[in-house]
Design a protein around this motif. Structure first.
Motif, mmCIF file in Angstrom:
data_model
loop_
_atom_site.group_PDB
_atom_site.id
_atom_site.type_symbol
_atom_site.label_atom_id
_atom_site.label_comp_id
_atom_site.label_asym_id
_atom_site.label_seq_id
_atom_site.Cartn_x
_atom_site.Cartn_y
_atom_site.Cartn_z
ATOM 1 N N CYS A 17 6.083 -1.529 7.039
ATOM 2 C CA CYS A 17 6.324 -0.436 7.970
ATOM 3 C C CYS A 17 7.443 -0.803 8.944
ATOM 4 O O CYS A 17 8.407 -0.049 9.119
ATOM 5 N N LEU A 18 7.360 -1.967 9.556
ATOM 6 C CA LEU A 18 8.378 -2.405 10.517
ATOM 7 C C LEU A 18 9.739 -2.562 9.840
ATOM 8 O O LEU A 18 10.764 -2.138 10.377
ATOM 9 N N ASN A 19 9.749 -3.166 8.670
ATOM 10 C CA ASN A 19 10.978 -3.409 7.917
ATOM 11 C C ASN A 19 11.719 -2.102 7.666
ATOM 12 O O ASN A 19 12.913 -1.966 7.966
ATOM 13 N N HIS A 20 11.028 -1.128 7.116
ATOM 14 C CA HIS A 20 11.711 0.096 6.705
ATOM 15 C C HIS A 20 12.075 0.994 7.885
ATOM 16 O O HIS A 20 13.129 1.635 7.859
ATOM 17 N N PHE A 21 11.266 1.031 8.932
ATOM 18 C CA PHE A 21 11.671 1.780 10.124
ATOM 19 C C PHE A 21 12.891 1.120 10.761
ATOM 20 O O PHE A 21 13.777 1.817 11.278
ATOM 21 N N ALA A 22 12.984 -0.201 10.718
ATOM 22 C CA ALA A 22 14.174 -0.889 11.234
ATOM 23 C C ALA A 22 15.394 -0.545 10.390
ATOM 24 O O ALA A 22 16.490 -0.303 10.918
ATOM 25 N N ARG A 23 15.218 -0.509 9.082
ATOM 26 C CA ARG A 23 16.351 -0.250 8.188
ATOM 27 C C ARG A 23 16.883 1.174 8.310
ATOM 28 O O ARG A 23 18.055 1.412 7.991
ATOM 29 N N ILE A 24 16.065 2.121 8.772
ATOM 30 C CA ILE A 24 16.578 3.476 9.022
ATOM 31 C C ILE A 24 16.903 3.671 10.507
ATOM 32 O O ILE A 24 17.203 4.785 10.942
ATOM 33 N N ASP A 25 16.839 2.590 11.276
ATOM 34 C CA ASP A 25 17.158 2.605 12.705
ATOM 35 C C ASP A 25 16.278 3.606 13.458
ATOM 36 O O ASP A 25 16.741 4.349 14.319
ATOM 37 N N ARG A 26 14.980 3.613 13.151
ATOM 38 C CA ARG A 26 14.054 4.535 13.796
ATOM 39 C C ARG A 26 12.829 3.821 14.361
ATOM 40 O O ARG A 26 11.746 4.390 14.449
ATOM 41 N N LEU A 27 12.988 2.593 14.789
ATOM 42 C CA LEU A 27 11.882 1.907 15.457
ATOM 43 C C LEU A 27 11.495 2.624 16.751
ATOM 44 O O LEU A 27 10.347 2.566 17.172
ATOM 45 N N THR A 55 19.968 -10.582 4.732
ATOM 46 C CA THR A 55 20.289 -9.509 3.799
ATOM 47 C C THR A 55 20.395 -8.159 4.506
ATOM 48 O O THR A 55 21.262 -7.348 4.180
ATOM 49 N N HIS A 56 19.511 -7.929 5.474
ATOM 50 C CA HIS A 56 19.465 -6.659 6.215
ATOM 51 C C HIS A 56 19.490 -6.981 7.714
ATOM 52 O O HIS A 56 18.432 -7.083 8.343
ATOM 53 N N PRO A 57 20.674 -7.134 8.300
ATOM 54 C CA PRO A 57 20.770 -7.514 9.721
ATOM 55 C C PRO A 57 20.035 -6.575 10.673
ATOM 56 O O PRO A 57 19.604 -6.999 11.746
ATOM 57 N N ASP A 58 19.850 -5.309 10.276
ATOM 58 C CA ASP A 58 19.147 -4.363 11.141
ATOM 59 C C ASP A 58 17.676 -4.723 11.343
ATOM 60 O O ASP A 58 17.018 -4.211 12.247
ATOM 61 N N LEU A 158 12.705 6.807 4.705
ATOM 62 C CA LEU A 158 12.055 5.533 4.387
ATOM 63 C C LEU A 158 12.145 5.246 2.889
ATOM 64 O O LEU A 158 12.443 4.121 2.476
ATOM 65 N N SER A 159 11.913 6.257 2.083
ATOM 66 C CA SER A 159 11.993 6.089 0.625
ATOM 67 C C SER A 159 13.397 5.690 0.187
ATOM 68 O O SER A 159 13.563 4.922 -0.765
ATOM 69 N N ALA A 160 14.406 6.188 0.880
ATOM 70 C CA ALA A 160 15.795 5.866 0.536
ATOM 71 C C ALA A 160 16.111 4.382 0.735
ATOM 72 O O ALA A 160 17.055 3.863 0.131
ATOM 73 N N THR A 161 15.303 3.688 1.538
ATOM 74 C CA THR A 161 15.495 2.248 1.724
ATOM 75 C C THR A 161 14.723 1.428 0.690
ATOM 76 O O THR A 161 14.737 0.201 0.737
ATOM 77 N N GLY A 162 14.029 2.120 -0.208
ATOM 78 C CA GLY A 162 13.245 1.433 -1.227
ATOM 79 C C GLY A 162 11.765 1.348 -0.917
ATOM 80 O O GLY A 162 11.002 0.759 -1.689
#
Length: 182
Positions: A17-27, A55-58, A158-162
């Motif tokens: 959950c934390l990983n993917h919200f970070a990757r879409i910049d929506r924490l 791999t994912h600096p965000d 979120l799905s777009a980040t895998g």
């Protein structure tokens, strides 16, 4: 602390959950959805996220959240509980974060948040309350914090980040209704 100051729920967040919200910049959105809850994660989960920063600096943003308390498993009872969960879910290199989250959820009588479906089934078998990101989004819709359309948009982002979720954004309303979440 008075009863009105008590958190609505104690949530133990897994890396997904934390990983993917970070990757879409929506924490920030995740934080807003969880206002009123006591949120924590484990140092094991933070280490998993930290390992992905190259791999994912965000993901770095997920390591700096002041509204999530990190929990260290260090007493003999805590470590025994962690080992039991690692055995139950077959944690080797993988699922160590989930094992730590389930241990904290069990010890604190909290709700674990993970989107690992296999680990979720095991946790429920052993009596731990566990839900996923779609449950969080549906709860936010019920609470008036999020519209169903906005929740569907988040599902697609979120799905777009895998991230593997049980429905697409357009399917979110019907899926959530079919599963008693809305």
């Amino acid at each position: 602390m008075s009863a009105s100051d008590a958190p609505r729920s104690v949530l133990v967040l897994d890396a997904m959950c934390l990983n993917h919200f970070a990757r879409i910049d929506r924490l920030d959105v995740l934080r807003d959805l969880l206002v009123g809850d006591e949120c924590c994660t484990t140092y094991v989960v933070l280490d998993e996220i930290r390992a992905g920063v190259a791999t994912h600096p965000d993901l770095q943003a997920a390591l700096e959240l002041e509204w999530i308390s990190p929990v260290r498993l260090e007493s003999i009872t805590e470590l025994e509980c962690f080992v039991a969960w690692a055995d139950r879910i077959g944690a080797g290199e993988h699922n160590v974060g989930e094992a730590s989250v389930f241990a904290v959820a069990e010890l604190r009588r909290a709700t674990a948040i993970t989107d690992d479906r296999t680990a979720t089934r095991v946790a429920r078998t052993f009596g731990v309350e566990v839900h996923g990101t779609v449950w969080l989004l549906a709860r936010a819709c019920r609470d008036g914090k999020l519209t169903v359309t906005a929740a569907g948009n988040l599902v697609d982002m979120l799905s777009a980040t895998g991230m593997r979720l049980p429905c697409t954004g357009p399917e979110f309303p019907s899926w959530a209704c079919q599963h008693g979440l809305l």
